[in-house]
Design an enzyme around this catalytic site. Structure first.
Site, mmCIF file in Angstrom:
data_model
loop_
_atom_site.group_PDB
_atom_site.id
_atom_site.type_symbol
_atom_site.label_atom_id
_atom_site.label_comp_id
_atom_site.label_asym_id
_atom_site.label_seq_id
_atom_site.Cartn_x
_atom_site.Cartn_y
_atom_site.Cartn_z
ATOM 1 N N GLY A 33 -1.039 -23.061 114.105
ATOM 2 C CA GLY A 33 -0.950 -22.233 112.904
ATOM 3 C C GLY A 33 0.496 -21.909 112.587
ATOM 4 O O GLY A 33 1.390 -22.721 112.852
ATOM 5 N N CYS A 34 0.739 -20.737 112.075
ATOM 6 C CA CYS A 34 2.072 -20.288 111.658
ATOM 7 C C CYS A 34 3.140 -20.578 112.708
ATOM 8 O O CYS A 34 3.088 -20.075 113.828
ATOM 9 C CB CYS A 34 2.013 -18.791 111.388
ATOM 10 S SG CYS A 34 3.620 -18.007 111.164
ATOM 11 N N PHE A 35 4.132 -21.400 112.325
ATOM 12 C CA PHE A 35 5.154 -21.748 113.325
ATOM 13 C C PHE A 35 6.088 -20.590 113.644
ATOM 14 O O PHE A 35 6.720 -20.576 114.692
ATOM 15 C CB PHE A 35 5.928 -23.025 112.992
ATOM 16 C CG PHE A 35 6.383 -23.221 111.567
ATOM 17 C CD1 PHE A 35 6.845 -22.190 110.791
ATOM 18 C CD2 PHE A 35 6.363 -24.502 111.017
ATOM 19 C CE1 PHE A 35 7.288 -22.393 109.501
ATOM 20 C CE2 PHE A 35 6.810 -24.716 109.712
ATOM 21 C CZ PHE A 35 7.271 -23.660 108.949
ATOM 22 N N CYS A 37 5.025 -17.663 114.410
ATOM 23 C CA CYS A 37 4.339 -17.005 115.526
ATOM 24 C C CYS A 37 4.426 -17.844 116.791
ATOM 25 O O CYS A 37 4.645 -17.308 117.882
ATOM 26 C CB CYS A 37 2.875 -16.762 115.165
ATOM 27 S SG CYS A 37 2.657 -15.639 113.762
#
Length: 199
Positions: A33-35, A37
């Site tokens: 998901g969100c890089f 994070c």
């Protein structure tokens, strides 16, 4: 004079030893998901020396965040010292920082580029990845683990005008923490992994 030479010699030995040690770093590419994070989660892991945000898994060359990245996953390239943390250690940390049951994305981010995936560079990595995935499947027999294990392909770091995505969690901490909280990432990780969630 001998003392000075001794210091010079010691410094030289330390310098070359550190160079030799630096040559032994290895890389892992993971999508979760969100890089932003993923970068934050892995830079906290002992033995990790660098984490770069980017794209991988697709055929399009030079994908961009605001432009075309169709077919690519948001991913991170993790550089680590195998003398401190093994590839299995990297994978163990990975699993407890993702939702392996989400077939639509990760947390509040939905869509193909936000799917989770492990990208393996060789058979040894594949075997370890499969072993850790099997352990997750065994732990959650009533749920379907959808995270695939894929062959590594070209990793494209975020760069140029979009380089603000690198170290976003450090450089924009208030916005990052607000996003992460609103996305429900940590609460979902705690629901799945309990106190093993590492945020």
């Amino acid at each position: 004079m001998k003392k000075i030479l001794g210091i010079v010699l010691t410094s030289s030995v330390l310098f070359y030893a550190s160079l030799a040690h630096a040559d032994k770093t290895e890389k892992a590419v993971l999508a979760g998901g969100c890089f932003w994070c993923m970068e934050s989660d892995f830079e906290k892991l002992e033995g990790v020396t660098d984490v770069i945000s980017g794209f991988t898994g697709g055929e399009l060359k030079n994908p961009t965040y605001n432009g075309n990245h169709r077919g690519h996953y948001e991913a991170v390239e993790i550089t680590y010292d195998p003398a401190i943390v093994s590839y299995k250690g990297i994978l163990d940390h990975y699993w407890v920082n993702i939702d392996p049951f989400d077939a639509r994305g990760q947390f509040c981010d939905k869509g193909p580029s936000y799917l989770s995936a492990i990208f393996v560079a060789n058979e040894q990595e594949r075997k370890l990845a499969e072993k850790t995935k099997e352990a997750v499947i065994a732990e959650f027999p009533n749920q379907t683990v959808v995270t695939p294990i894929l062959n590594a392909s070209t990793f494209y770091p975020i760069k140029g005008k979009e380089s603000y995505h690198q170290d976003y969690y450090k450089n924009n901490s208030i916005r990052y923490n607000t996003y992460r909280w609103r996305c429900g990432r940590d609460s979902r990780l705690e629901d799945i992994w309990g106190d093993r969630a590492t945020h």
